[in-house]
Design a protein around this motif. Structure first.
Motif, short mmCIF file in Angstrom:
data_model
loop_
_atom_site.label_atom_id
_atom_site.label_comp_id
_atom_site.label_asym_id
_atom_site.label_seq_id
_atom_site.Cartn_x
_atom_site.Cartn_y
_atom_site.Cartn_z
N ARG A 18 -12.04 8.74 5.06
CA ARG A 18 -10.98 8.63 4.06
C ARG A 18 -9.65 9.11 4.62
N ALA A 19 -9.68 10.02 5.58
CA ALA A 19 -8.45 10.61 6.11
C ALA A 19 -7.64 9.60 6.93
N VAL A 20 -8.26 8.61 7.49
CA VAL A 20 -7.56 7.60 8.29
C VAL A 20 -7.32 6.40 7.38
N GLY A 21 -6.07 6.25 6.93
CA GLY A 21 -5.74 5.18 6.01
C GLY A 21 -5.70 3.83 6.69
N GLU A 27 -4.66 -7.61 4.09
CA GLU A 27 -3.58 -7.26 5.03
C GLU A 27 -4.14 -7.08 6.44
N ARG A 28 -5.35 -6.59 6.55
CA ARG A 28 -5.99 -6.46 7.87
C ARG A 28 -6.08 -7.83 8.53
N ALA A 29 -6.54 -8.81 7.75
CA ALA A 29 -6.67 -10.17 8.27
C ALA A 29 -5.30 -10.75 8.61
N ARG A 30 -4.32 -10.53 7.74
CA ARG A 30 -2.97 -11.05 7.98
C ARG A 30 -2.40 -10.50 9.29
N SER A 61 -17.29 -4.10 3.80
CA SER A 61 -17.61 -2.80 4.38
C SER A 61 -16.34 -2.19 4.94
N GLU A 62 -16.42 -0.92 5.28
CA GLU A 62 -15.30 -0.18 5.85
C GLU A 62 -15.73 0.34 7.22
N PRO A 63 -14.80 0.35 8.17
CA PRO A 63 -15.15 0.89 9.49
C PRO A 63 -15.37 2.40 9.42
N ARG A 64 -16.28 2.88 10.25
CA ARG A 64 -16.57 4.30 10.34
C ARG A 64 -16.06 4.83 11.67
N ARG A 73 -5.11 2.37 14.36
CA ARG A 73 -4.00 2.37 15.32
C ARG A 73 -3.60 0.95 15.68
N LEU A 74 -4.57 0.08 15.88
CA LEU A 74 -4.29 -1.32 16.18
C LEU A 74 -3.52 -1.96 15.02
N LEU A 75 -4.01 -1.76 13.81
CA LEU A 75 -3.35 -2.36 12.64
C LEU A 75 -1.94 -1.80 12.45
N HIS A 76 -1.76 -0.52 12.69
CA HIS A 76 -0.44 0.08 12.56
C HIS A 76 0.54 -0.55 13.55
#
Length: 86
Positions: A18-21, A27-30, A61-64, A73-76
């Motif tokens: 949860r700490a890593v937004g 938006e991830r796909a975009r 699902s969400e990445p762990r 970091r990649l998405l940012h």
């Protein structure tokens, strides 16, 4: 002495996840598509299967950790390069 590879107790893992937004799944796909990256390329760079990236982008699902932090970091970086609405 603990190592970076050691499994953390589930409550701690949950807090770290949860700490890593992350942006919402669409938006991830975009962002990936804006960077002309395939799901397979992202998966290979993160060391996961392509289906995992697909699940993260569909919200199934969400990445762990440790993949979540690197994926964030990649998405940012992609969000800086390809801002929404530009």
């Amino acid at each position: 002495m603990s190592t970076a590879q050691e499994e953390l107790p589930e409550p701690i893992e949950s807090l770290l996840n949860r700490a890593v937004g992350l942006p919402d799944p669409a938006e991830r796909a975009r962002l990936r598509q804006a960077g002309s990256l395939s799901q397979a390329e992202v998966a290979e760079a993160l060391g996961v299967h392509r289906i995992q990236v697909s699940k993260w982008e569909s919200g199934r699902s969400e990445p762990r950790q440790p993949h979540r932090q690197v994926y964030a970091r990649l998405l940012h970086a992609l969000a800086i390069k390809f801002p929404k609405g530009v």
